[in-house]
Design a protein around this motif. Structure first.
Motif, mmCIF file in Angstrom:
data_model
loop_
_atom_site.group_PDB
_atom_site.id
_atom_site.type_symbol
_atom_site.label_atom_id
_atom_site.label_comp_id
_atom_site.label_asym_id
_atom_site.label_seq_id
_atom_site.Cartn_x
_atom_site.Cartn_y
_atom_site.Cartn_z
ATOM 1 N N ILE A 89 0.858 -1.181 0.000
ATOM 2 C CA ILE A 89 0.000 0.000 0.000
ATOM 3 C C ILE A 89 0.894 1.231 0.000
ATOM 4 C CG2 ILE A 89 -1.782 1.285 1.222
ATOM 5 C CD1 ILE A 89 -2.504 -1.397 2.631
ATOM 6 N N HIS B 264 -1.565 -0.951 -4.096
ATOM 7 C CA HIS B 264 -2.763 -0.221 -3.700
ATOM 8 C C HIS B 264 -2.344 1.207 -3.330
ATOM 9 C CE1 HIS B 264 -4.679 -4.111 -3.668
ATOM 10 N NE2 HIS B 264 -5.823 -3.589 -3.252
ATOM 11 N N ARG C 26 -8.485 -0.774 -6.140
ATOM 12 C CA ARG C 26 -7.124 -0.841 -5.582
ATOM 13 C C ARG C 26 -6.745 0.473 -4.896
ATOM 14 N NH1 ARG C 26 -2.704 -2.022 -9.108
ATOM 15 N NH2 ARG C 26 -3.743 -0.845 -10.753
ATOM 16 N N ASN D 234 -12.140 -2.700 0.001
ATOM 17 C CA ASN D 234 -10.891 -3.023 -0.708
ATOM 18 C C ASN D 234 -9.796 -3.450 0.264
ATOM 19 O OD1 ASN D 234 -12.199 -2.202 -3.051
ATOM 20 N ND2 ASN D 234 -11.208 -0.190 -3.111
ATOM 21 N N LEU E 1 -7.871 -7.034 0.708
ATOM 22 C CA LEU E 1 -6.406 -7.113 0.627
ATOM 23 C C LEU E 1 -5.824 -7.798 1.867
ATOM 24 C CD1 LEU E 1 -3.790 -6.256 -0.921
ATOM 25 C CD2 LEU E 1 -3.819 -4.188 0.496
#
Length: 267
Positions: free
Chosen positions: A167, A190, A218, A254, A258
């Protein structure tokens, strides 16, 4: 379900001191403690938050992970720390033995450099052990700090690490959104939405373009608590004019997907 991907926390006895040393222009609006975060989440209607803890030097990695590993798992998801001064095995052991779910990297405060092979080695080890990562990306410090976290270096770094769940905070380029659009948007990562003092200061049209081009599935919501007010950041996301499905995804679905969080019992 709403999950905040970006909440920094410190032990009660040092939170005020740490926040007092933050750079000018990044003044905290909350106290940085776990009790303070819980109150903020309750007031903002946020279900869960990633609690991020960062060790600036290797010798504090263990006690930092020990602290964040003790959080209430019904509301908090502990993201701990690693450091290049320690071996890969030492870093992994400090995560594993304290039950840490993921890792926060911070190129401004740690000697983490996206352009160095040592950082790649750490990320490879985390990917091989299925440990997700969130990292500061972009500027916010001096010239050297900003270079370490440059979006251009990030894209090359993550491109060939199989299984890495990464991320990139601040839309992939804090204070360097042009670079983020060139190097982070569209990469196999992401993007996270925090932009202190507020995401609301960014152009709505530009942000909508970024999240749609990257893929709204994402993109994850993060506030950068305690430097911002999470409720205000949620309002800024809702003001983008996204579809209801896109909005729900960014605000929590999301990230839950993840991190493989079971949301069936959380509403």
């Amino acid at each position: 379900m709403i999950i905040d991907a970006h909440c920094h926390v410190w032990p009660d006895e040092i939170a005020a001191k740490v926040l007092g040393a933050r750079p000018v222009g990044l003044n905290s609006v909350h106290d940085g403690t776990l009790d303070g975060l819980r109150k903020t989440l309750d007031e903002a209607g946020i279900d869960m938050a990633l609690t991020l803890a960062v060790a600036n030097v290797g010798r504090t990695v263990w006690r930092t992970n020990e602290f964040v590993g003790k959080v209430d798992r019904t509301r908090f998801i502990p993201f701990g720390t690693v450091h290049p001064e320690l071996s890969i095995d030492e870093n992994l052991r400090a995560l594993r033995d304290n039950g840490i779910v993921g890792v926060k990297l911070h190129t401004l405060f740690q000697s983490i450099d996206f352009a160095e092979s040592q950082t790649r080695d750490i990320l490879v080890a985390l990917a091989e052990n299925d440990v997700p990562v969130i990292s500061h990306v972009g500027s916010g410090g001096d010239e050297e700090q900003n270079r370490r976290g440059a979006p251009a270096h990030l894209r090359a770094l993550v491109a060939d690490i199989p299984g890495l769940r990464f991320i990139a905070a601040h839309f992939g380029g804090y204070h360097v959104l042009d670079e983020a659009e060139k190097w982070a948007v569209g990469a196999d990562i992401h993007l996270e939405t925090s932009w202190p003092p507020s995401m609301g200061e960014l152009s709505r049209e530009r942000i909508v373009g970024i999240v749609r081009r990257h893929g709204t599935d994402r993109v994850v919501y993060g506030s950068d608590w305690p430097m911002t007010d999470p409720a205000a950041e949620i309002t800024a996301i809702k003001a983008l004019g996204l579809t209801a499905d896109e909005e729900r995804g960014i605000l929590g679905e999301n990230l839950a997907r993840l991190l493989r969080i079971d949301t069936t019992s959380k509403g």
